[in-house]
Design a protein around this motif. Structure first.
Motif, PDB file in Angstrom:
ATOM      1  N   LYS A   1       0.766  -1.150  -0.009  1.00  0.00           N
ATOM      2  CA  LYS A   1       0.168  -0.057  -0.128  1.00  0.00           C
ATOM      3  C   LYS A   1       0.896   1.308   0.054  1.00  0.00           C
ATOM      4  CE  LYS A   1      -4.266  -1.599   2.029  1.00  0.00           C
ATOM      5  NZ  LYS A   1      -5.110  -1.483   2.947  1.00  0.00           N
ATOM      6  N   GLU A   2       1.956   1.256   0.814  1.00  0.00           N
ATOM      7  CA  GLU A   2       2.847   2.602   0.817  1.00  0.00           C
ATOM      8  C   GLU A   2       3.318   2.565  -0.522  1.00  0.00           C
ATOM      9  OE1 GLU A   2       5.021   2.668   4.978  1.00  0.00           O
ATOM     10  OE2 GLU A   2       5.255   0.766   4.179  1.00  0.00           O
ATOM     11  N   THR A   3       4.129   1.461  -1.161  1.00  0.00           N
ATOM     12  CA  THR A   3       4.458   1.770  -2.695  1.00  0.00           C
ATOM     13  C   THR A   3       3.388   2.187  -3.382  1.00  0.00           C
ATOM     14  OG1 THR A   3       6.083  -0.191  -1.985  1.00  0.00           O
ATOM     15  CG2 THR A   3       5.821   0.243  -4.335  1.00  0.00           C
ATOM     16  N   GLN A   4       2.330   1.841  -3.560  1.00  0.00           N
ATOM     17  CA  GLN A   4       1.266   2.480  -4.409  1.00  0.00           C
ATOM     18  C   GLN A   4       1.004   3.798  -4.237  1.00  0.00           C
ATOM     19  OE1 GLN A   4       1.768  -0.265  -6.429  1.00  0.00           O
ATOM     20  NE2 GLN A   4      -0.271  -0.013  -7.156  1.00  0.00           N
ATOM     21  N   GLU A   5       1.023   3.988  -2.718  1.00  0.00           N
ATOM     22  CA  GLU A   5       0.662   5.546  -2.746  1.00  0.00           C
ATOM     23  C   GLU A   5       1.940   6.396  -3.170  1.00  0.00           C
ATOM     24  OE1 GLU A   5      -0.830   9.027  -1.619  1.00  0.00           O
ATOM     25  OE2 GLU A   5      -1.907   7.365  -1.910  1.00  0.00           O
ATOM     26  N   LEU A   6       3.190   6.000  -2.981  1.00  0.00           N
ATOM     27  CA  LEU A   6       4.374   6.738  -3.431  1.00  0.00           C
ATOM     28  C   LEU A   6       4.124   6.633  -5.113  1.00  0.00           C
ATOM     29  CD1 LEU A   6       7.052   5.358  -1.370  1.00  0.00           C
ATOM     30  CD2 LEU A   6       5.940   7.611  -1.327  1.00  0.00           C
ATOM     31  N   ARG A   7       3.816   5.696  -5.446  1.00  0.00           N
ATOM     32  CA  ARG A   7       3.794   5.616  -7.109  1.00  0.00           C
ATOM     33  C   ARG A   7       2.664   6.676  -7.592  1.00  0.00           C
ATOM     34  NH1 ARG A   7       4.790  -0.590  -9.092  1.00  0.00           N
ATOM     35  NH2 ARG A   7       5.319   0.618 -11.231  1.00  0.00           N
ATOM     36  N   LYS A   8       1.493   6.833  -6.989  1.00  0.00           N
ATOM     37  CA  LYS A   8       0.427   7.619  -7.118  1.00  0.00           C
ATOM     38  C   LYS A   8       0.900   9.066  -7.205  1.00  0.00           C
ATOM     39  CE  LYS A   8      -4.203   9.021  -5.918  1.00  0.00           C
ATOM     40  NZ  LYS A   8      -4.057  10.452  -6.066  1.00  0.00           N
ATOM     41  N   GLN A   9       1.617   9.311  -6.176  1.00  0.00           N
ATOM     42  CA  GLN A   9       2.243  10.630  -5.830  1.00  0.00           C
ATOM     43  C   GLN A   9       3.027  11.068  -6.994  1.00  0.00           C
ATOM     44  OE1 GLN A   9       3.857  11.332  -1.910  1.00  0.00           O
ATOM     45  NE2 GLN A   9       2.100  10.129  -0.994  1.00  0.00           N
ATOM     46  N   LEU A  10       4.063  10.127  -7.215  1.00  0.00           N
ATOM     47  CA  LEU A  10       4.815  10.886  -8.597  1.00  0.00           C
ATOM     48  C   LEU A  10       3.897  10.745  -9.750  1.00  0.00           C
ATOM     49  CD1 LEU A  10       7.460   8.012  -7.791  1.00  0.00           C
ATOM     50  CD2 LEU A  10       7.860  10.409  -7.758  1.00  0.00           C
ATOM     51  N   LYS A  11       2.993   9.747  -9.989  1.00  0.00           N
ATOM     52  CA  LYS A  11       2.229  10.123 -11.289  1.00  0.00           C
ATOM     53  C   LYS A  11       1.573  11.282 -11.286  1.00  0.00           C
ATOM     54  CE  LYS A  11      -0.954   7.862 -14.176  1.00  0.00           C
ATOM     55  NZ  LYS A  11      -1.765   6.370 -14.107  1.00  0.00           N
TER      56      LYS A  11
ATOM     57  N   GLY B   1       3.615  14.148 -12.238  1.00  0.00           N
ATOM     58  CA  GLY B   1       4.132  14.082 -14.024  1.00  0.00           C
ATOM     59  C   GLY B   1       5.076  13.093 -14.141  1.00  0.00           C
ATOM     60  N   TYR B   2       5.619  12.192 -13.320  1.00  0.00           N
ATOM     61  CA  TYR B   2       6.410  11.173 -13.181  1.00  0.00           C
ATOM     62  C   TYR B   2       5.865   9.899 -13.783  1.00  0.00           C
ATOM     63  CZ  TYR B   2       9.780  14.457 -11.057  1.00  0.00           C
ATOM     64  OH  TYR B   2      10.538  15.293 -10.872  1.00  0.00           O
ATOM     65  N   VAL B   3       6.510   9.161 -14.575  1.00  0.00           N
ATOM     66  CA  VAL B   3       6.351   7.734 -14.643  1.00  0.00           C
ATOM     67  C   VAL B   3       6.518   6.725 -13.511  1.00  0.00           C
ATOM     68  CG1 VAL B   3       6.825   5.710 -16.181  1.00  0.00           C
ATOM     69  CG2 VAL B   3       6.605   7.967 -17.208  1.00  0.00           C
ATOM     70  N   ASP B   4       5.604   6.060 -13.330  1.00  0.00           N
ATOM     71  CA  ASP B   4       5.699   5.327 -12.016  1.00  0.00           C
ATOM     72  C   ASP B   4       6.574   3.763 -12.301  1.00  0.00           C
ATOM     73  OD1 ASP B   4       3.764   3.992 -13.298  1.00  0.00           O
ATOM     74  OD2 ASP B   4       2.261   3.719 -11.662  1.00  0.00           O
ATOM     75  N   SER B   5       7.248   3.918 -13.314  1.00  0.00           N
ATOM     76  CA  SER B   5       7.906   2.829 -13.606  1.00  0.00           C
ATOM     77  C   SER B   5       9.343   2.907 -12.490  1.00  0.00           C
ATOM     78  CB  SER B   5       8.608   2.684 -14.860  1.00  0.00           C
ATOM     79  OG  SER B   5       9.469   1.442 -14.832  1.00  0.00           O
ATOM     80  N   LEU B   6       9.194   1.841 -11.647  1.00  0.00           N
ATOM     81  CA  LEU B   6      10.183   2.031 -10.520  1.00  0.00           C
ATOM     82  C   LEU B   6      11.048   0.676 -10.535  1.00  0.00           C
ATOM     83  CD1 LEU B   6       7.899   3.242  -7.608  1.00  0.00           C
ATOM     84  CD2 LEU B   6       9.404   4.829  -9.006  1.00  0.00           C
ATOM     85  N   TRP B   7      12.272   0.952 -10.256  1.00  0.00           N
ATOM     86  CA  TRP B   7      13.242   0.036  -9.978  1.00  0.00           C
ATOM     87  C   TRP B   7      13.678  -0.346  -8.271  1.00  0.00           C
ATOM     88  CZ3 TRP B   7      15.134  -3.418 -13.988  1.00  0.00           C
ATOM     89  CH2 TRP B   7      14.601  -2.723 -15.366  1.00  0.00           C
ATOM     90  N   HIS B   8      14.184  -1.268  -8.131  1.00  0.00           N
ATOM     91  CA  HIS B   8      14.458  -1.576  -6.482  1.00  0.00           C
ATOM     92  C   HIS B   8      15.768  -2.632  -6.463  1.00  0.00           C
ATOM     93  CE1 HIS B   8      13.867  -3.012  -2.578  1.00  0.00           C
ATOM     94  NE2 HIS B   8      13.034  -2.092  -2.319  1.00  0.00           N
TER      95      HIS B   8
END
Length: 73
Positions: free
Chosen positions: A4-14, A17-24
């Motif tokens: 859930k935290e990861t999804q929220e951070l991805r939403k904030q980036l999107k 204006g950022y693409v939410d393609s994240l690497w780990h």
């Protein structure tokens, strides 16, 4: 960090204006034995490589022109 935290951070980036393609670091560690710091440095170096930037910008140009019929500035 949980899902859930990861999804929220991805939403904030999107939303900004950022693409939410994240690497780990786990993307490195799935193939190589290393600690988190080394994996992060490896990942950062790979993603900061000039060839990666060139490939992304070339892909943006192709998609913008061919798929969306966008005109250059």
């Amino acid at each position: 960090m949980g899902y859930k935290e990861t999804q929220e951070l991805r939403k904030q980036l999107k939303d900004k204006g950022y693409v939410d393609s994240l690497w780990h670091v786990e993307d490195v560690q799935q193939n190589y034995k290393c600690d988190d710091d080394t994996a992060w440095e490896c990942l950062n170096d790979a993603l900061s490589c000039e060839a990666v930037y060139e490939t992304i910008f070339e892909s943006i140009d192709i998609i913008a022109r061919e798929k969306y019929n966008l005109k250059s500035k």
